[in-house]
Design a protein around this motif. Structure first.
Motif, short mmCIF file in Angstrom:
data_model
loop_
_atom_site.label_atom_id
_atom_site.label_comp_id
_atom_site.label_asym_id
_atom_site.label_seq_id
_atom_site.Cartn_x
_atom_site.Cartn_y
_atom_site.Cartn_z
N GLY A 16 -35.20 -14.70 18.29
CA GLY A 16 -36.22 -15.53 18.89
C GLY A 16 -37.53 -15.41 18.15
N ALA A 17 -38.55 -15.97 18.74
CA ALA A 17 -39.90 -15.90 18.18
C ALA A 17 -40.89 -16.14 19.30
N ASP A 18 -41.52 -15.07 19.74
CA ASP A 18 -42.56 -15.22 20.74
C ASP A 18 -43.81 -15.79 20.10
N ARG A 19 -44.73 -16.24 20.93
CA ARG A 19 -45.98 -16.81 20.41
C ARG A 19 -46.70 -15.78 19.55
N GLY A 20 -47.02 -16.17 18.33
CA GLY A 20 -47.73 -15.28 17.42
C GLY A 20 -46.85 -14.29 16.71
N VAL A 21 -45.52 -14.35 16.93
CA VAL A 21 -44.59 -13.42 16.30
C VAL A 21 -43.62 -14.20 15.42
N ASP A 22 -43.33 -13.69 14.23
CA ASP A 22 -42.41 -14.36 13.31
C ASP A 22 -41.00 -14.41 13.90
N PRO A 23 -40.21 -15.45 13.57
CA PRO A 23 -38.81 -15.50 14.02
C PRO A 23 -38.05 -14.26 13.56
N PHE A 24 -37.20 -13.72 14.43
CA PHE A 24 -36.53 -12.47 14.10
C PHE A 24 -35.13 -12.41 14.70
N LEU A 25 -34.31 -11.49 14.18
CA LEU A 25 -33.01 -11.14 14.73
C LEU A 25 -32.92 -9.63 14.75
N ASP A 26 -32.77 -9.06 15.93
CA ASP A 26 -32.64 -7.62 16.07
C ASP A 26 -31.17 -7.21 16.04
N MET A 27 -30.88 -6.12 15.32
CA MET A 27 -29.55 -5.51 15.32
C MET A 27 -29.63 -4.21 16.10
N PRO A 28 -29.04 -4.13 17.31
CA PRO A 28 -29.15 -2.90 18.10
C PRO A 28 -28.39 -1.75 17.45
N PHE A 29 -28.89 -0.53 17.62
CA PHE A 29 -28.27 0.62 16.98
C PHE A 29 -26.89 0.92 17.54
N SER A 30 -26.58 0.37 18.75
CA SER A 30 -25.28 0.63 19.37
C SER A 30 -24.24 -0.44 19.04
N SER A 31 -24.56 -1.41 18.19
CA SER A 31 -23.62 -2.50 17.91
C SER A 31 -22.42 -2.02 17.10
N SER A 32 -21.33 -2.76 17.22
CA SER A 32 -20.12 -2.41 16.47
C SER A 32 -20.36 -2.49 14.97
N HIS A 33 -21.22 -3.42 14.52
CA HIS A 33 -21.49 -3.55 13.09
C HIS A 33 -22.20 -2.31 12.54
N VAL A 34 -23.17 -1.79 13.28
CA VAL A 34 -23.86 -0.57 12.85
C VAL A 34 -22.88 0.59 12.81
N THR A 35 -22.05 0.72 13.84
CA THR A 35 -21.08 1.81 13.89
C THR A 35 -20.16 1.79 12.68
N ARG A 36 -19.69 0.59 12.29
CA ARG A 36 -18.78 0.48 11.15
C ARG A 36 -19.48 0.85 9.84
#
Length: 227
Positions: A47-67
């Motif tokens: 997302g992108a809140d007002r005044g914040v650049d568009p972003f994508l967060d990767m949570p530390f608990s995701s399967s991709h991080v674990t792999r």
């Protein structure tokens, strides 16, 4: 606290997402900056809140991080944000960090050279700390490879103890150029204090490994198209 080549989805032997993630097994495609990424759970944030650049967060608990962490035994914790930002990795810069134009000296981390810039010269006391790898609040460390580059361009905005022994607190924000257009930037943070108890401080001699792991996480979810 603590991303290497993309693996074609067809070559993966296991489901794209694990069974506990909301978008299992095939994931959900999202768009950022004209690029497509496949996520696994609502815990991923885009997302992108007002005044914040568009972003994508990767949570530390995701399967991709674990792999990815399975391939990087030196790294115990990984979190990252992919952010759409017009960032200039060349210094001195008139585009970003406009107050950090004064060259303070070089610092070596993980065998790589970083040029330090600040808004004012280091005091005598801070210069002595700088030689020991202890940074006051404010300086930027800009990756400045000698000869052929081994890592993608990146910047560290750190304060505290990066190399001392026994280690003292540190707080380090890292921005890593994700693509050649200098628009998609991987953003993460390393933070530690003795009050964290049994949590060990990050060894900055492994910084290059950490950056490769950060790239690998985001490349593991990138798609060449929306299909």
């Amino acid at each position: 606290m603590w991303f290497a080549l993309s693996i074609p989805l067809a070559a993966q032997a296991e489901p794209y997402c694990n069974s506990k993630e909301r978008f299992a097994p095939d994931g959900k495609v999202v768009e950022l900056g004209g690029r497509y990424f496949k996520i696994c759970d609502q815990k991923y944030q885009i997302g992108a809140d007002r005044g914040v650049d568009p972003f994508l967060d990767m949570p530390f608990s995701s399967s991709h991080v674990t792999r990815v962490l399975q391939d990087y035994s030196e790294i115990r914790f990984l979190w990252g944000r992919l952010i759409l930002r017009d960032l200039d990795f060349e210094y001195p810069s008139d585009k970003n960090y406009t107050t950090s134009k004064i060259y303070l000296g070089d610092m070596i981390l993980a065998g790589a050279r970083y040029k330090a810039y600040g808004s004012k010269p280091l005091s005598e006391a801070n210069a002595a700390f700088f030689e020991k790898g202890i940074l006051p609040t404010g300086p930027l460390l800009v990756y400045a490879p000698i000869g052929e580059a081994h890592m993608k361009p990146h910047i560290l905005s750190c304060s505290g103890d990066l190399r001392g022994s026994p280690r003292q607190p540190y707080d380090c924000h890292i921005k890593l150029m994700f693509d050649g257009e200098k628009r998609l930037v991987a953003d993460t943070r390393l933070l530690w204090s003795p009050v964290f108890g049994d949590v060990e401080p990050f060894d900055f001699d492994n910084l290059h490994i950490f950056l490769n792991a950060l790239i690998a996480v985001f490349e593991s979810i990138e798609m060449t198209d929306a299909g």
